[in-house]
Design an enzyme around this catalytic site. Structure first.
Site, PDB file in Angstrom:
ATOM      1  N   SER A 131       0.838  -1.198   0.000  1.00 26.82           N
ATOM      2  CA  SER A 131       0.000   0.000   0.000  1.00 26.82           C
ATOM      3  C   SER A 131       0.870   1.243   0.000  1.00 26.82           C
ATOM      4  O   SER A 131       1.955   1.255   0.603  1.00 26.82           O
ATOM      5  CB  SER A 131      -0.908   0.007   1.240  1.00 26.82           C
ATOM      6  OG  SER A 131      -1.563   1.252   1.380  1.00 26.82           O
ATOM      7  N   TYR A 155      -2.976  -1.379   9.726  1.00 31.45           N
ATOM      8  CA  TYR A 155      -2.967  -1.911   8.358  1.00 31.45           C
ATOM      9  C   TYR A 155      -1.642  -1.595   7.661  1.00 31.45           C
ATOM     10  O   TYR A 155      -1.028  -2.485   7.051  1.00 31.45           O
ATOM     11  CB  TYR A 155      -4.137  -1.317   7.578  1.00 31.45           C
ATOM     12  CG  TYR A 155      -4.130  -1.627   6.107  1.00 31.45           C
ATOM     13  CD1 TYR A 155      -4.525  -2.878   5.650  1.00 31.45           C
ATOM     14  CD2 TYR A 155      -3.727  -0.675   5.172  1.00 31.45           C
ATOM     15  CE1 TYR A 155      -4.518  -3.176   4.287  1.00 31.45           C
ATOM     16  CE2 TYR A 155      -3.715  -0.960   3.818  1.00 31.45           C
ATOM     17  CZ  TYR A 155      -4.108  -2.207   3.388  1.00 31.45           C
ATOM     18  OH  TYR A 155      -4.091  -2.498   2.043  1.00 31.45           O
TER      19      TYR A 155
END
Length: 254
Positions: A146, A159
């Site tokens: 990400s 996350y």
């Protein structure tokens, strides 16, 4: 001698980025096996679309957060490889399955943390370990990370930390398996308009506008912006690219 068809396994390939990656791989002449968690009908639709394009495809149920089920999954994968392709190896693995939780660090629960860890990091680690004997020499692995490992937005701490771990793991995989010619790279998408995290980027106009304002190309990403990048890493043109983090974000937070 006829050139042997390449086969890719895409986890979480029934929707979103995984679906788009599977379709992009098929357009490059690569056969695809997609996994799904619950939505078999979506996975079957992807298989049908790939087959309409002239490639072979299959779908398998897979729970990325339950390591105890991985041996059974690998066995079913081996069966499908034999029955559909007459093969015992895949050429590419795309570790795409994952989910996000939007919560400040101060209020993230242990349950949320463990769920994120099990799917986004532990699952990647042990699935790849289990599949290593089934990955052909000179094949490739693409791990999905990400953009949040480079830039920080509140509510994504747990996350992003898991994805940061995946990026470090990618380099170690590349180091340890390079003697077999297996390349391992990371794709780090920016904010993409999918149903990820409840569709926040796609459906929340304020979030969408904010991300667009922070992106050099002036918009949020779409799944098709990422699928082709993933598929390109599974080609001979990219055969000297290894142990890299490639951010596909349209230039977020420059």
């Amino acid at each position: 001698m006829e050139k042997q068809t390449k086969i890719a396994l895409v986890t979480g390939g029934s929707r979103g980025l995984g679906r788009n990656a599977a379709l992009a791989l098929s357009r490059k002449g690569i056969d695809v096996i997609v996994t799904y968690y619950k939505e078999k009908d979506h996975a079957d639709t992807v298989v049908q679309e790939i087959e309409r394009g002239g490639r072979k495809a299959a779908a398998l149920q897979f729970d990325a957060g339950r390591v105890a089920s991985f041996d059974h999954f690998v066995s079913r994968l081996s069966d499908v490889l034999q029955s559909t392709w007459g093969r015992d190896r895949i050429d590419y693995l795309v570790n795409n399955a994952g989910f996000g939780v939007n919560a400040p660090i101060a209020s993230t629960t242990e349950e949320q943390f463990d769920s994120l860890m099990n799917v986004n990091f532990k699952g990647v680690f042990f699935l790849t370990q289990k599949l290593l004997p089934l990955i052909a020499d000179n094949g490739g692995i693409v791990n999905i990370s990400s953009g949040l490992t480079r830039f920080s937005f509140e509510g994504n701490g747990a996350y992003a930390a898991m994805k940061g771990a995946v990026e470090v793991l990618t380099r170690y995989m590349a180091k340890e398996w390079g003697h077999r010619g297996i390349r391992v790279n990371t794709i780090a998408p920016g904010a993409i308009a999918t149903d990820f995290s409840g569709g926040r980027v796609r459906d929340n106009s304020e979030v969408n506008a904010f991300i667009s304002s922070k992106t050099a190309l002036g918009r949020v990403g779409e799944p098709q912006d990422i699928g082709g990048v993933i598929a390109s890493l599974c080609t001979t043109e990219m055969s000297w690219l290894n142990a890299q983090r490639i951010e596909a974000s349209g230039g977020m937070v420059l």
